[in-house]
Design a protein around this motif. Structure first.
Motif, PDB file in Angstrom:
ATOM      1  N   ILE A 163       0.384 -19.440 -19.405  1.00 61.67           N
ATOM      2  CA  ILE A 163      -0.270 -19.688 -18.121  1.00 61.67           C
ATOM      3  C   ILE A 163       0.737 -19.547 -16.978  1.00 61.67           C
ATOM      4  CG2 ILE A 163      -1.459 -21.451 -16.738  1.00 61.67           C
ATOM      5  CD1 ILE A 163      -2.714 -22.423 -19.397  1.00 61.67           C
ATOM      6  N   ARG A 164       1.956 -20.034 -17.180  1.00 62.37           N
ATOM      7  CA  ARG A 164       3.017 -19.803 -16.189  1.00 62.37           C
ATOM      8  C   ARG A 164       3.193 -18.304 -15.930  1.00 62.37           C
ATOM      9  NH1 ARG A 164       8.551 -23.223 -17.525  1.00 62.37           N
ATOM     10  NH2 ARG A 164       7.916 -25.284 -16.741  1.00 62.37           N
ATOM     11  N   ARG A 165       3.324 -17.555 -17.011  1.00 61.14           N
ATOM     12  CA  ARG A 165       3.584 -16.114 -16.906  1.00 61.14           C
ATOM     13  C   ARG A 165       2.428 -15.398 -16.219  1.00 61.14           C
ATOM     14  NH1 ARG A 165       6.822 -11.923 -20.189  1.00 61.14           N
ATOM     15  NH2 ARG A 165       5.872 -10.001 -19.467  1.00 61.14           N
ATOM     16  N   MET A 166       1.207 -15.772 -16.560  1.00 56.15           N
ATOM     17  CA  MET A 166       0.030 -15.139 -15.979  1.00 56.15           C
ATOM     18  C   MET A 166       0.006 -15.310 -14.460  1.00 56.15           C
ATOM     19  SD  MET A 166      -3.887 -15.996 -16.907  1.00 56.15           S
ATOM     20  CE  MET A 166      -3.423 -16.012 -18.638  1.00 56.15           C
ATOM     21  N   VAL A 167       0.295 -16.537 -14.012  1.00 51.45           N
ATOM     22  CA  VAL A 167       0.299 -16.824 -12.581  1.00 51.45           C
ATOM     23  C   VAL A 167       1.429 -16.056 -11.895  1.00 51.45           C
ATOM     24  CG1 VAL A 167       0.632 -18.645 -10.852  1.00 51.45           C
ATOM     25  CG2 VAL A 167      -0.834 -19.058 -12.848  1.00 51.45           C
ATOM     26  N   ARG A 168       2.617 -16.081 -12.494  1.00 52.62           N
ATOM     27  CA  ARG A 168       3.756 -15.365 -11.899  1.00 52.62           C
ATOM     28  C   ARG A 168       3.516 -13.859 -11.878  1.00 52.62           C
ATOM     29  NH1 ARG A 168       9.429 -15.696 -14.857  1.00 52.62           N
ATOM     30  NH2 ARG A 168       8.325 -14.256 -16.240  1.00 52.62           N
ATOM     31  N   ASP A 169       2.996 -13.310 -12.972  1.00 51.31           N
ATOM     32  CA  ASP A 169       2.744 -11.874 -13.040  1.00 51.31           C
ATOM     33  C   ASP A 169       1.792 -11.421 -11.935  1.00 51.31           C
ATOM     34  OD1 ASP A 169       4.397 -11.516 -15.188  1.00 51.31           O
ATOM     35  OD2 ASP A 169       2.812 -11.151 -16.653  1.00 51.31           O
TER      36      ASP A 169
ATOM     37  N   TYR B 284       0.039  -8.006 -11.576  1.00 54.13           N
ATOM     38  CA  TYR B 284      -0.670  -7.812 -12.843  1.00 54.13           C
ATOM     39  C   TYR B 284      -1.940  -8.658 -12.870  1.00 54.13           C
ATOM     40  CZ  TYR B 284       3.614  -5.720 -14.824  1.00 54.13           C
ATOM     41  OH  TYR B 284       4.699  -4.932 -15.076  1.00 54.13           O
ATOM     42  N   THR B 285      -2.947  -8.143 -13.554  1.00 52.14           N
ATOM     43  CA  THR B 285      -4.151  -8.937 -13.785  1.00 52.14           C
ATOM     44  C   THR B 285      -3.927  -9.868 -14.974  1.00 52.14           C
ATOM     45  OG1 THR B 285      -5.121  -7.361 -15.351  1.00 52.14           O
ATOM     46  CG2 THR B 285      -5.566  -7.005 -12.991  1.00 52.14           C
ATOM     47  N   ALA B 286      -4.803 -10.867 -15.111  1.00 47.71           N
ATOM     48  CA  ALA B 286      -4.719 -11.764 -16.268  1.00 47.71           C
ATOM     49  C   ALA B 286      -4.896 -10.983 -17.561  1.00 47.71           C
ATOM     50  CB  ALA B 286      -5.766 -12.859 -16.153  1.00 47.71           C
ATOM     51  N   GLY B 287      -5.800 -10.005 -17.537  1.00 45.17           N
ATOM     52  CA  GLY B 287      -6.032  -9.193 -18.736  1.00 45.17           C
ATOM     53  C   GLY B 287      -4.795  -8.443 -19.167  1.00 45.17           C
ATOM     54  N   GLU B 288      -4.030  -7.924 -18.202  1.00 44.35           N
ATOM     55  CA  GLU B 288      -2.805  -7.188 -18.532  1.00 44.35           C
ATOM     56  C   GLU B 288      -1.758  -8.114 -19.139  1.00 44.35           C
ATOM     57  OE1 GLU B 288      -2.802  -3.556 -15.263  1.00 44.35           O
ATOM     58  OE2 GLU B 288      -2.280  -5.594 -14.605  1.00 44.35           O
TER      59      GLU B 288
ATOM     60  N   LEU C 107      -8.089 -16.172 -12.041  1.00 41.05           N
ATOM     61  CA  LEU C 107      -7.554 -14.985 -12.718  1.00 41.05           C
ATOM     62  C   LEU C 107      -8.229 -14.776 -14.066  1.00 41.05           C
ATOM     63  CD1 LEU C 107      -3.717 -15.468 -12.052  1.00 41.05           C
ATOM     64  CD2 LEU C 107      -5.342 -14.099 -10.731  1.00 41.05           C
ATOM     65  N   LEU C 108      -8.376 -15.853 -14.814  1.00 45.21           N
ATOM     66  CA  LEU C 108      -8.987 -15.772 -16.148  1.00 45.21           C
ATOM     67  C   LEU C 108     -10.447 -15.349 -16.080  1.00 45.21           C
ATOM     68  CD1 LEU C 108      -7.338 -18.959 -17.656  1.00 45.21           C
ATOM     69  CD2 LEU C 108      -7.005 -16.631 -18.490  1.00 45.21           C
ATOM     70  N   LYS C 109     -11.126 -15.712 -15.005  1.00 48.39           N
ATOM     71  CA  LYS C 109     -12.547 -15.372 -14.864  1.00 48.39           C
ATOM     72  C   LYS C 109     -12.760 -13.881 -14.612  1.00 48.39           C
ATOM     73  CE  LYS C 109     -14.073 -19.956 -13.402  1.00 48.39           C
ATOM     74  NZ  LYS C 109     -14.544 -20.809 -12.286  1.00 48.39           N
ATOM     75  N   THR C 110     -11.681 -13.161 -14.303  1.00 44.89           N
ATOM     76  CA  THR C 110     -11.812 -11.714 -14.115  1.00 44.89           C
ATOM     77  C   THR C 110     -11.809 -10.964 -15.450  1.00 44.89           C
ATOM     78  OG1 THR C 110      -9.413 -11.316 -13.938  1.00 44.89           O
ATOM     79  CG2 THR C 110     -10.595 -11.896 -11.906  1.00 44.89           C
ATOM     80  N   VAL C 111     -11.474 -11.646 -16.546  1.00 44.10           N
ATOM     81  CA  VAL C 111     -11.456 -11.011 -17.870  1.00 44.10           C
ATOM     82  C   VAL C 111     -12.869 -11.085 -18.438  1.00 44.10           C
ATOM     83  CG1 VAL C 111     -10.393 -10.988 -20.153  1.00 44.10           C
ATOM     84  CG2 VAL C 111      -9.065 -11.763 -18.177  1.00 44.10           C
TER      85      VAL C 111
ATOM     86  N   GLU D 122      -9.414  -9.114 -24.946  1.00 46.36           N
ATOM     87  CA  GLU D 122      -8.704 -10.288 -24.439  1.00 46.36           C
ATOM     88  C   GLU D 122      -9.657 -11.386 -23.956  1.00 46.36           C
ATOM     89  OE1 GLU D 122      -6.363  -7.020 -24.936  1.00 46.36           O
ATOM     90  OE2 GLU D 122      -7.898  -7.061 -23.369  1.00 46.36           O
ATOM     91  N   TYR D 123     -10.949 -11.125 -23.978  1.00 44.43           N
ATOM     92  CA  TYR D 123     -11.924 -12.080 -23.449  1.00 44.43           C
ATOM     93  C   TYR D 123     -11.852 -13.431 -24.165  1.00 44.43           C
ATOM     94  CZ  TYR D 123     -16.413 -14.319 -22.467  1.00 44.43           C
ATOM     95  OH  TYR D 123     -17.371 -15.227 -22.112  1.00 44.43           O
ATOM     96  N   ASN D 124     -11.724 -13.419 -25.490  1.00 46.73           N
ATOM     97  CA  ASN D 124     -11.716 -14.688 -26.221  1.00 46.73           C
ATOM     98  C   ASN D 124     -10.555 -15.573 -25.797  1.00 46.73           C
ATOM     99  OD1 ASN D 124     -12.654 -16.426 -28.627  1.00 46.73           O
ATOM    100  ND2 ASN D 124     -10.480 -16.155 -29.012  1.00 46.73           N
ATOM    101  N   GLU D 125      -9.380 -14.958 -25.608  1.00 50.12           N
ATOM    102  CA  GLU D 125      -8.209 -15.735 -25.201  1.00 50.12           C
ATOM    103  C   GLU D 125      -8.403 -16.286 -23.787  1.00 50.12           C
ATOM    104  OE1 GLU D 125      -4.178 -16.995 -26.327  1.00 50.12           O
ATOM    105  OE2 GLU D 125      -6.176 -16.748 -27.161  1.00 50.12           O
TER     106      GLU D 125
END
Length: 552
Positions: free
Chosen positions: A442-448, A454-458, A503-507, A513-516
């Protein structure tokens, strides 16, 4: 009403709406492989066998040897242990703590140790439950019934968790008369859980499981005293902060006490960094290189900057040298098994040049540090001159710095190695831990997203590759460190929630990657959000959400 179900082969078949997964997964198309099917992926969502198909769906089997299957197996083992402990020791409170060496560390509240007789009883009874092959089902119970059940069964942390949820129906997993709150699918029945072990360890015991890709065989236990000491220290911090579970954190937020909590949590971080600086000074003038390593999103960069401040207080002159300038040219970079450039491997770096520069700097000579252009994938023609000043000490940070190959020309007595990771001590509730990997993800997703676009999916798509690199390049060297620092902050997930949820809601459900993404969204619903304005500008958390007082 009929629904169409599409199989991996492309074949479709109609079923009555409401048909459960168990009645579909028995189709011949899913048979004939070595490892059993233990769940299903329905429209990219991992589901249990009792999940009802009510819309047109695409279905895939989740087998025991898959990554998802391994996670389900481990979660199911925890359920089996909780069931067994409640049966054997109804007056005791079993609490899960953290992962260690392909196992989970458990303890009984108030007990300083667990006897070998108790271990044997747990093992014997768990094996008996497995032999009975009892069904494990997911169902919904009313909110009131769930709270009453967990209160009567001495699970106060689960009751606290539910106190900040307003769902009218609570999902639970059930086996016989035992219930536990559901945080994900489990195996269809206890008969699937044939491989496990329990060993006595410290003040509790380890529930051991097999690793991904090797179902059926448990590896020999390798102790990790550095990791355990980090957890033990952080648990003591949890007592100071009076927050050991998400429900307790939510109480602090809702009562208006969270600002003071944040101040104390940050002060504990600063105190620990100051203690590490003192240890470096105590080693004497011989230490000239501080090597900082840790997995992705562990906060190494901010830690290095905060450590530099503490070293200045002690009269030293820290100089930071970036390993990023020593990457090989793109065409010289090794490739992974899929043919992609492998920037995670140590051999993606010019190790020889880096070592020569380290040796020269520590001998008082000047070097020309390369200027690497990541867009072009090569060094620029001219670098930057660097020479260590009087009382100078080099600080280097990166994933490989516990590996002595990277600093082979530096004498061991001149190096001080520090391992940094984010190992949260918070539990969701009595029987469900918070994965430290999820914290870093989650840290990485926000920073990315904030700094790299980057998108959450990426981020989710590359995460397994990142984890594979860590298991090869970082974790084997943990115990070689001189000091360890835990960068986790007990309040951080409540802050990160504000950034991560949108961000997660865009997946969407049409990608793997939807399940994650859905799992992480469900996880974050347990936290009351905290505004980022209360996060100090010098906090390690600022490395991920922005607004840091440090330059990166």
């Amino acid at each position: 009403m009929k629904v169409a179900v599409r199989f991996p082969s492309g074949r479709s078949k109609e079923y009555q709406a409401g048909t459960i997964v168990r009645d579909i997964i028995c189709e011949e198309e899913f048979s004939g492989t070595k490892y059993p099917v233990i769940a299903a992926r329905v429209n990219n969502e991992i589901t249990s066998f009792t999940y009802k198909i009510v819309v047109n769906s695409e279905i895939h089997a989740v087998r025991l040897d898959s990554r998802e299957g391994t996670n389900i197996y481990r979660r199911s083992l925890c359920f089996l242990l909780s069931l067994t402990a409640k049966k054997l020791f109804p007056e005791r409170r079993l609490i899960i703590s953290h992962s260690l060496g392909k196992g989970f560390f458990y303890y009984f509240e108030g007990l300083d140790c667990v006897s070998e007789r108790d271990i044997d009883m747990l093992l014997e009874h768990m094996k008996a439950v497995v032999a009975s092959d009892l069904p494990v089902t997911r169902r919904l119970v009313s909110y009131t019934d769930a709270v009453d059940y967990f209160r009567k069964n001495n699970q106060p942390d689960t009751v606290k968790l539910l106190a900040y949820r307003n769902d009218s129906r609570i999902p639970v997993n059930e086996c016989g008369e035992f219930l536990d709150i559901s945080h994900g699918p489990l195996v269809p029945s206890t008969g699937f859980l044939k491989v496990f072990d329990i060993i006595n360890y410290q003040s509790g015991f380890l529930l051991r499981y097999f690793g991904f890709g090797n179902p059926g065989k448990i590896q020999r236990f390798k102790d990790n005293p550095v990791l355990f000491s980090i957890y033990r220290e952080y648990k003591s911090w949890g007592k100071i902060l009076n927050a050991h579970c998400v429900g307790a954190l939510n109480e602090l937020i809702s009562s208006g006490k969270i600002k003071e909590f944040i101040q104390v949590a940050e002060a504990l971080h600063n105190k620990k960094i100051s203690e590490i600086a003192d240890r470096i000074q105590q080693r004497g003038k011989g230490v000239r290189l501080i090597a900082i390593a840790g997995p992705t999103s562990s906060g190494k960069t901010t830690f290095a900057k905060k450590l530099a401040i503490q070293l200045r207080v002690l009269g030293m002159t820290p100089v930071q040298l970036s390993i990023d300038n020593y990457f090989l040219s793109r065409e010289e970079t090794p490739r992974d098994d899929e043919g992609n450039y492998n920037f995670e491997t140590l051999d993606a770096l010019d190790i020889l040049l880096f070592n020569r520069h380290l040796k020269a700097l520590l001998e008082g000579r000047e070097v020309e540090v390369p200027d690497y252009n990541f867009i072009l994938g090569r060094r620029q023609n001219k670098g930057t001159p660097l020479k260590l000043p009087e009382k100078g000490i080099l600080i280097c940070e990166g994933i490989h710095f516990l590996n002595d190959r990277l600093t082979s020309l530096v004498k061991p007595e001149m190096k001080y190695k520090i391992y940094v990771s984010a190992l949260t001590q918070l539990n969701l509730d009595d029987h469900n831990r918070i994965s430290t990997t999820d914290n870093r993800l989650i840290r990485r997703m926000v920073r990315d997203n904030t700094f790299r676009g980057y998108t959450a999916g990426e981020t989710l798509k590359m995460w397994q590759s990142v984890k594979r690199g860590e298991s090869i390049n970082i974790f084997p060297f943990q115990n070689s460190s001189d000091s360890a620092f835990n960068s986790a902050l007990d309040y951080e997930l409540a802050v990160l929630k504000v950034y991560a949820e949108p961000l997660l809601k865009t997946v969407k459900p049409d990608v793997e990657e939807y399940n994650e993404a859905k799992r992480l969204l469900s996880f974050l619903t347990n936290f009351i959000p905290i505004t980022s304005q209360w996060v100090p500008s010098e906090s390690i958390l600022r490395e991920f959400i922005g607004g840091s007082a440090f330059r990166y």
